[in-house]
Design a protein around this motif. Structure first.
Motif: not given
Lengths: 314, 657
Positions: A312-314, B282, B251, B245-247
């Motif tokens: 998921e790219v925020k 996450n 990865w 931010t777990g964007c």
């Protein structure tokens, strides 16, 4: 020069004479001198151990005690049944000194059992004491092109807590020796299935069925020949092969070699010393593959399609 | 003069079959201090305790000896009986004539009886020197440590935290969720595991009373019930969780591919990764073993693409400390490695997989999008053979016990196979179908009818390859014949085994474990969630194999135990602690060195009355002291006294035999 105490067993003088004589050729190349146990006796296989415990242990014990009179610490045995009886006796006597004392009251004249001599099958001796690398060094005539299915049968690696050698289900020692000789060992899933053993005489149907399955799987694996290290296996797979073919209506035509015959061949011994005429199934067809190296590439296996993790790219 | 009462128990047949109980009673009656002696079938029962209470009052007894089972079993029971009769409970002595005599000398009744008499004589002699003691009150740290963040740890943490007790939850992997997060659907209702688990995971992360410490290990536990100090190693994640931010940019760009543990190695993950998309927290971590920046100093792409600048290659492991009053151990289980099954060709044939690999394949978020595939060629399998009890109930190659969950999950697998591949056919080789549980038998029956699965009762003896198929040979005991099944895929229901780190963890926590590595409960029936060490509790498969409903029940039971422990502001503690006589103490501090609990410190006292000059003496923290007696044994000047085990008591015991 190495010395090795040798227990030939009865079959070496009869049905498996070619095992015995090629073994001696091989050991000559490997610079090992055999010393027969003086006045050895029957190992008691098949009949003694189903009849009486005392006799089953006493017969091998006499051989073990006699072997202790020689200087060597290892006894090599060609026949798988002899090996089994001798090894079982040794392990049980060593584990249970009380039992050893009791059995020793039957084996009186020869002396007291001390447990000094280790017992090995010839296959185990080649693999552990000689080593695959030494064998590879002695090869003068590579067997490249020959595909073999290595068949161990039931006794050479079983039971595991007795033999303490190789794997009881999927052994590889003979495969590695054959590869060292230049041959290709096929992936053969029936390498420890039962051949029917001494039912060959009392209930031949059983052997035709069981040995028949082994022949079928060896053929399926793509082998030109089967390699064994047990006289009874050889006799069932080779001698009964015409009967099996008649019964199944399939022509196998797959010769059954002793490992020592192939070793002797690869070590450069003349072919007329290898006792091939003693075989029921002719060996020439299989041996003709030596030198023909087929350029078949390994099958490239398609791996499972991996699904990239969703991110998921925020 | 002392007036001792002796109460000898039959323990049904446990003692009476091997020890001549009436003879023991006659023998102790000869001791002059013994004013009352009696035998009874079950001394721990209410009438048995009544005997003790009545005798205390009627015979004006000054100390009591109960000859029965181990004091670990019923010392508390009998102390209470003394209290109820108005007597100080520490005037009780227990002679253990069951574990120490009748059970271990079953072949020799005469010797067992004599030994029981000796044990009674010693207990009587000791009890004569018993003193009145009083429980000690110690303060309690009302915070719980939960080790392991699978469903057991999650449930325990949530239940404790809901009672407004702070919880520290330590998980060794980067995300909580455990094995349950790898499951597709769950028996016997086929709820989606993710749907019922992930909300709980989120609850843990957002709960005001839970401090979640992922990617961490417990290093050390010191102290005692109510007052533990724990050291926790936070493994370097190389990612600052506060700024990350777990964007996912890191990865996606990471060039290093590593077999993905979450998907049982069927696909690959990156060297910087979150275990799965629904992970909690996450946030990614860097796998230091495979990251080329950390191993060779080459790459650094993740740092370049990270906009918040959360990547820190210099990060080190960090050791933090927390004070807790109780510990819940919920370290789960491992899947048993089926390599010893050489006759099945495990390791040689790619199309033999384990049940957890199958679970990942049929899982909607799995590596094959929920459709099972043959690892060898990627084809969808039609004929699938499931083999149960691989490793379980196998003394020769595996483990003696039944893994309990395999019958049910294999049934579930036949349903999932049927759902995903409509024209497939499943075969199940089984020993027994053990479907004991609410709705379980019905589930199995329904699955058999709905899927048309062929159940073959018998063991598989061999698997071999024929073309691209696997031939599975086994016994069908119901027709008494050997059968062969041609399979595209073989799934092994491998045993549940104890986590391999359990023995080390057990040593670190000071609790015991069994021969398989499962942590031991205090009593198999009546104290199934406690350990023998006060304040340490067990939840889930770390104690024994169990399914999700049972695991959740046990976790909630742990929470109830923790809440009970924390119910008061202080905790009562046995008064069997050491005290130091300063007059005798030479200040050598040997006792400080031998104390395993760190309960002894040093103190300064005046050399003499009114003197200003000081000398060093030892001082015992009675809240920490566990009464082990090591200090008493090492003290050269006999300055230390252990309440309940004083020198006169021990000497009396020795003299009596």
């Amino acid at each position: 020069m190495k010395k090795l105490t040798y227990f030939p067993g009865c079959s070496a003088h009869g049905t498996s004479e070619e095992f015995d004589s090629t073994l001696k050729l091989v050991l000559k190349t490997l610079d090992v001198v055999l010393e027969d146990i003086p006045d050895w006796n029957c190992c008691g296989a098949t009949s003694a151990h189903v009849m009486t415990e005392n006799l089953a242990y006493a017969l091998p014990m006499r051989n073990l005690v006699l072997a202790e009179k020689l200087e060597n610490t290892t006894m090599g045995i060609a026949c798988a049944s002899c090996y089994q009886r001798m090894k079982v006796t040794k392990v049980h006597m060593d584990e249970n000194p009380e039992l050893a004392k009791r059995i020793n009251t039957t084996v009186v004249e020869e002396g007291t059992y001390q447990g000094k001599v280790d017992v090995k099958s010839m296959l185990q001796y080649f693999y552990e004491d000689i080593g695959v690398e030494t064998i590879r060094e002695k090869v003068t005539k590579s067997l490249a092109g020959l595909k073999v299915a290595c068949y161990y049968g039931c006794l050479l690696t079983r039971p595991k807590n007795i033999t303490n050698f190789d794997s009881p289900e999927y052994p590889v020692s003979m495969d590695q020796i054959c590869e060292a000789l230049g041959a290709t060992a096929t992936e053969f899933d029936y390498k420890t299935e039962c051949c029917g053993a001494s039912f060959s005489i009392s209930n031949t149907e059983v052997v035709l069925n069981l040995s028949g399955q082994i022949l079928a799987m060896a053929k399926e694996s793509g082998a030109h020949a089967i390699v064994v290290a047990c006289p009874l296996c050889q006799s069932n797979l080779d001698m009964r092969q015409p009967d099996i073919e008649k019964q199944q209506g399939i022509k196998y035509d797959i010769p059954v070699f002793y490992i020592t015959q192939l070793m002797a061949l690869a070590f450069g011994n003349p072919i007329d010393q290898l006792k091939f005429p003693k075989h029921i199934v002719p060996v020439e067809g299989a041996l003709a593959n030596i030198g023909k190296v087929s350029p078949v590439p390994e099958k490239v296996k398609k791996p499972i399609k991996a699904v990239e993790a969703e991110s998921e790219v925020k | 003069m002392a007036r001792v009462g002796v109460f000898v128990c039959f323990c049904g047949a446990n003692i009476a079959d091997y020890v001549d109980v009436p003879q023991v009673v006659e023998e102790v009656k000869r001791i002059k201090e013994v004013k009352y002696a009696v035998e009874y079938k079950y001394m721990c029962s209410d009438p048995g305790q009544g005997l003790i209470r009545d005798a205390i009052v009627q015979n004006k007894l000054t100390s009591i000896v109960v000859a029965a089972c181990s004091p670990r079993m019923h010392e508390k029971t009998f102390r209470k009986a003394l209290s109820d009769a108005g007597m100080n409970p520490y005037l009780l002595e227990v002679a253990n004539i069951r574990e120490h005599s009748s059970w271990v000398h079953q072949k020799d009744k005469k010797a067992a009886t004599e030994k029981a008499m000796d044990l009674c004589r010693m207990a009587v002699a000791k009890s004569i020197a018993n003193e009145q003691l009083h429980e000690i009150s110690v303060p309690v740290t009302k915070r719980a440590l939960v080790i392991g963040g699978g469903i057991a740890g999650i449930q325990a943490a949530l239940d404790i935290a809901d009672a407004r007790i702070p919880v520290v939850l330590v998980e060794k992997s980067p995300s909580i969720g455990g094995k349950m997060a790898q499951l597709d659907e769950t028996f016997p209702t086929l709820d989606c595991a993710q749907c019922i688990l992930t909300p709980k995971m989120v609850d843990v992360a957002s709960h005001p009373y839970i401090e979640l410490i992922p990617y961490a290990e417990v290093l050390e536990l010191q102290g005692f019930v109510g007052n533990y100090k724990v050291k926790i190693k936070k493994k370097a994640s190389y990612v600052n969780f506060k700024t990350c931010t777990g964007c996912g940019a890191c990865w996606q760009k990471c060039p290093v591919k590593v077999p993905n543990e979450y998907n049982m190695g069927i696909d690959k993950r990156k060297a910087i990764y979150t275990p799965f998309p629904q992970a909690v927290p996450n946030k990614p971590v860097i796998d230091a073993e495979h990251c080329t920046m950390l191993t060779k100093g080459k790459c650094g792409i993740c740092k370049k693409v990270c906009l918040p600048g959360a990547i820190d290659y210099e990060m080190q492991d960090e050791i933090i400390e927390r004070e807790v009053g109780a510990v819940v151990v919920a370290t789960g289980y491992d899947m048993w490695d089926p390599t010893p099954y050489e006759e099945y060709g495990v390791g040689r044939f790619k199309d033999i997989i384990t049940s957890l690999e199958f679970e990942r394949m049929v899982s909607a978020n799995g590596p094959t999008n929920g459709v099972p595939q043959r690892p060898s060629d990627g084809k969808v399998p039609k004929n699938v053979v499931f083999i149960k009890c691989v490793g379980s109930r196998d003394e020769a190659k595996g483990i003696e016990y039944c893994s309990k969950i395999c019958c049910m999950y294999t049934t579930k697998h036949t349903i999932l196979l049927h759902h995903k591949v409509h024209d497939s056919h499943a075969y199940v080789f089984y020993m027994d179908i053990r479907a004991a549980g609410k709705g379980y038998e019905e589930f199995v029956k329904k699955a058999q009818v709905d899927t048309g699965t062929t159940y073959l009762r018998g063991r598989v003896s061999k698997i071999y390859k024929k073309g691209d198929k696997l031939m599975v040979r086994g016994e069908d005991a119901q027709i008494g014949q050997v059968v062969e099944v041609e399979a595209d895929l073989v799934v092994l229901a491998t045993a549940v085994s104890a986590p391999k780190d359990n023995p080390e963890l057990a040593r670190l926590l000071g609790i015991s474990y069994d021969k398989y590595g499962y942590l031991s409960e205090a009593h198999p029936k009546l104290r199934p969630v406690e350990t023998a060490k006060a304040g340490i509790f067990l939840a889930g498969c770390t104690q024994a194999p169990k399914d999700i409903p049972e695991t959740v029940s046990q976790a909630s039971a742990c929470a109830a135990k923790v809440c009970g422990l924390f119910a008061g502001d202080t905790m009562k503690k046995d008064p069997m602690v050491s005290t130091i006589n300063n007059e005798y103490c030479s200040g050598c501090q040997n006792c400080v060195k031998v104390c395993p609990y760190g309960a002894i410190v040093t103190d300064e006292v005046p050399i003499g009355h009114g003197s200003k000059e000081l000398r060093t003496v030892a001082k015992i923290n009675e809240g920490v002291c566990q009464g082990c007696g090591s200090c008493v044994a090492i003290c050269r000047s006999m300055a230390i006294n252990l309440a309940g085990f004083t020198d006169p008591q021990i000497i009396n015991e020795i003299v009596s035999i």
